[in-house]
Scaffold this motif. Sequence first.
Motif, PDB file in Angstrom:
ATOM      1  N   SER A 123       0.866  -1.236   0.039  1.00 58.83           N
ATOM      2  CA  SER A 123       0.171   0.118   0.142  1.00 58.83           C
ATOM      3  C   SER A 123       0.715   1.302   0.060  1.00 58.83           C
ATOM      4  N   SER A 124       1.872   1.266   0.927  1.00 59.81           N
ATOM      5  CA  SER A 124       2.847   2.446   0.885  1.00 59.81           C
ATOM      6  C   SER A 124       3.696   2.557  -0.223  1.00 59.81           C
ATOM      7  N   ASN A 125       3.998   1.539  -0.911  1.00 60.58           N
ATOM      8  CA  ASN A 125       4.897   1.677  -2.159  1.00 60.58           C
ATOM      9  C   ASN A 125       3.926   1.295  -3.495  1.00 60.58           C
ATOM     10  N   ASN A 126       2.602   1.430  -3.368  1.00 59.74           N
ATOM     11  CA  ASN A 126       1.794   1.257  -4.623  1.00 59.74           C
ATOM     12  C   ASN A 126       2.122   2.447  -5.755  1.00 59.74           C
ATOM     13  N   THR A 127       2.238   3.796  -4.990  1.00 62.89           N
ATOM     14  CA  THR A 127       2.310   4.845  -5.965  1.00 62.89           C
ATOM     15  C   THR A 127       3.838   4.925  -6.199  1.00 62.89           C
ATOM     16  N   ALA A 128       4.720   4.370  -5.245  1.00 59.74           N
ATOM     17  CA  ALA A 128       6.087   4.453  -5.564  1.00 59.74           C
ATOM     18  C   ALA A 128       6.472   3.549  -6.482  1.00 59.74           C
ATOM     19  N   SER A 129       5.748   2.457  -7.011  1.00 62.64           N
ATOM     20  CA  SER A 129       6.039   1.643  -8.095  1.00 62.64           C
ATOM     21  C   SER A 129       5.912   2.379  -9.185  1.00 62.64           C
ATOM     22  N   ALA A 130       6.744   3.366  -9.543  1.00 61.76           N
ATOM     23  CA  ALA A 130       6.562   4.336 -10.919  1.00 61.76           C
ATOM     24  C   ALA A 130       7.148   3.804 -12.003  1.00 61.76           C
ATOM     25  N   SER A 131       6.474   4.123 -13.225  1.00 62.34           N
ATOM     26  CA  SER A 131       6.786   3.491 -14.377  1.00 62.34           C
ATOM     27  C   SER A 131       7.963   4.462 -14.902  1.00 62.34           C
ATOM     28  N   THR A 132       8.284   5.600 -14.815  1.00 64.40           N
ATOM     29  CA  THR A 132       9.579   6.305 -15.165  1.00 64.40           C
ATOM     30  C   THR A 132      10.221   6.843 -14.174  1.00 64.40           C
ATOM     31  N   PRO A 133      11.848   6.832 -14.641  1.00 67.14           N
ATOM     32  CA  PRO A 133      12.740   7.030 -13.644  1.00 67.14           C
ATOM     33  C   PRO A 133      12.374   8.420 -12.877  1.00 67.14           C
ATOM     34  N   VAL A 134      11.995   9.422 -13.450  1.00 69.90           N
ATOM     35  CA  VAL A 134      11.503  10.431 -12.659  1.00 69.90           C
ATOM     36  C   VAL A 134      10.614  10.501 -11.733  1.00 69.90           C
ATOM     37  N   SER A 168       6.738   9.152   9.562  1.00 65.12           N
ATOM     38  CA  SER A 168       6.204   7.744  10.023  1.00 65.12           C
ATOM     39  C   SER A 168       5.938   6.764   8.944  1.00 65.12           C
ATOM     40  N   PRO A 169       7.196   6.227   8.464  1.00 63.09           N
ATOM     41  CA  PRO A 169       6.854   5.381   7.282  1.00 63.09           C
ATOM     42  C   PRO A 169       5.775   4.049   7.672  1.00 63.09           C
ATOM     43  N   GLN A 170       5.550   3.777   8.783  1.00 63.38           N
ATOM     44  CA  GLN A 170       4.955   2.502   9.120  1.00 63.38           C
ATOM     45  C   GLN A 170       3.483   2.752   9.099  1.00 63.38           C
ATOM     46  N   THR A 171       3.296   3.932   9.868  1.00 64.60           N
ATOM     47  CA  THR A 171       1.966   4.342   9.829  1.00 64.60           C
ATOM     48  C   THR A 171       1.295   5.471   9.029  1.00 64.60           C
ATOM     49  N   GLU A 172       2.224   6.155   8.604  1.00 65.53           N
ATOM     50  CA  GLU A 172       1.753   7.269   7.821  1.00 65.53           C
ATOM     51  C   GLU A 172       2.730   7.128   6.491  1.00 65.53           C
ATOM     52  N   PRO A 173       2.894   5.944   5.837  1.00 63.31           N
ATOM     53  CA  PRO A 173       3.676   5.780   4.402  1.00 63.31           C
ATOM     54  C   PRO A 173       3.541   6.848   3.538  1.00 63.31           C
ATOM     55  N   ASP A 174       2.361   7.529   3.318  1.00 60.61           N
ATOM     56  CA  ASP A 174       2.141   8.290   1.888  1.00 60.61           C
ATOM     57  C   ASP A 174       2.061   9.771   2.425  1.00 60.61           C
ATOM     58  N   LYS A 175       2.547   9.959   3.726  1.00 60.17           N
ATOM     59  CA  LYS A 175       2.541  11.454   4.197  1.00 60.17           C
ATOM     60  C   LYS A 175       3.951  12.042   4.587  1.00 60.17           C
ATOM     61  N   ILE A 176       4.177  13.278   4.313  1.00 58.04           N
ATOM     62  CA  ILE A 176       5.336  14.089   5.196  1.00 58.04           C
ATOM     63  C   ILE A 176       4.781  14.668   6.061  1.00 58.04           C
TER      64      ILE A 176
END
Length: 429
Positions: free
Chosen positions: A174-185, A199-207
């Motif tokens: 779930s946290s890396n779903n978006t991170a599985s990017a199709s382009t190098p950029v 908080s990478p574990q509890t809030e993987p998609d937020k800074i």
Amino acid sequence: MPPTYSSSQRTSIAQFVSFTQAKESVAAKGSVNYDWNVERAIDSKRKASAEDSPVLTDMSPKKSRAATVQDQTTSMEPLSPVQDPATAASTFTATEPLSSVQNTATAASTSTATELLSSVQDTATAVSTSTAMELLASVQDIATATSTSTSEQQRVSDVENFLHFVNYVNNFYSSNNTASASTPVQQHLNKLFDTYRDSPQTEPDKILIDGAQSYLSDLSIAVDEVVHFALCDLLDVESIGEFKRKAFVSGWLNASTTTTTTTTTAAATATARPSARTATAATAQQPQPLDTIPRQSAHVSLLRKRLTSDPAYFKTIYRAAFKFAKPEHQRSVPLESALEFWKMFFSAASGGIEWNNGRRGVQWLDLWLEFYETQGKRPVNKDLWNMVGELVLKTKEEPDEQTIDGWRADGAWPFAIDDFIAWDQMDTT
């Protein structure tokens, strides 16, 4: 006299009983029929049971326990990462969570190790990375332990471990779903985003607040600087001090496609020979990927210049800042907050438009702040907020900024601004 079996044969019988709940005599007979190949014997028994009845019998206690274990997975702490998500973010190409694994986990106590692995392998087929193989190896270890357990307590413990692991994998995907990017950029932007997560574990998609402060500091942006709100607009920020992955990546991608190297090659293009000018111009239009801190910082510098040279852009950012100035769920900006935001937006020192150096020396900002603090004294609604911005731009473009009557009738100004004009004229008189 009961038959005697070797150690390996007894192990086969125990495995048969463990997975089919059959009697030992049935397990022995089934194993003998398949030359002690326990997997074939188990498969034959399960197929026969399925033909007799589509519903498994005598399994309600285990099924209830498995369902209880599944309900508890949401509150479990994830296992130690097989690989640091920040490192693995760019290596995943699968885009669907391991739902097939989780579905299998609900019946883990009644499934063979082969079936457990099959479900994981179906998902892992789409993941052509070494990390996926590490995850699969971890599941294999758990599944192997499940297949060799002979006690009910041990099998329940194995199922809990398995579900625990599935919970982690789902969180990781779930946290890396978006991170599985199709382009190098996109991959670079996701990696950059990951370095600032609180908080990478509890809030993987937020800074969150701490990571946001570090990020702004690395971009050389002060919190009370107008370009901070230009960045918020660029990255579709909903709340100050919080960046979301999807908006972060898409914002910088959009900026990358509109940012070119034209400014750095303009001089070369102007002085180049006609035959080379076309090639130079084409090179100048190549998009510049904004996927590193230095490049993003350079883009922020361009935004600073644009805020002071492009009135329409300044107005857009000023109006967008209204939602940050007012408290959440409120419709107006408190007086003190409005005064501080006006000081920031209408002062060159903080990167805004200077409103205190009129053509005839009129200190517009000081006058407005004095008027509103002493005469207005009310929260600022959105209409007044926007029209103050219009007032600023109007005074900047007036040939004779002191002839207020000339532009006062241009539109329907809020009463506060009408009162300000009357107050200023009275004071001048």
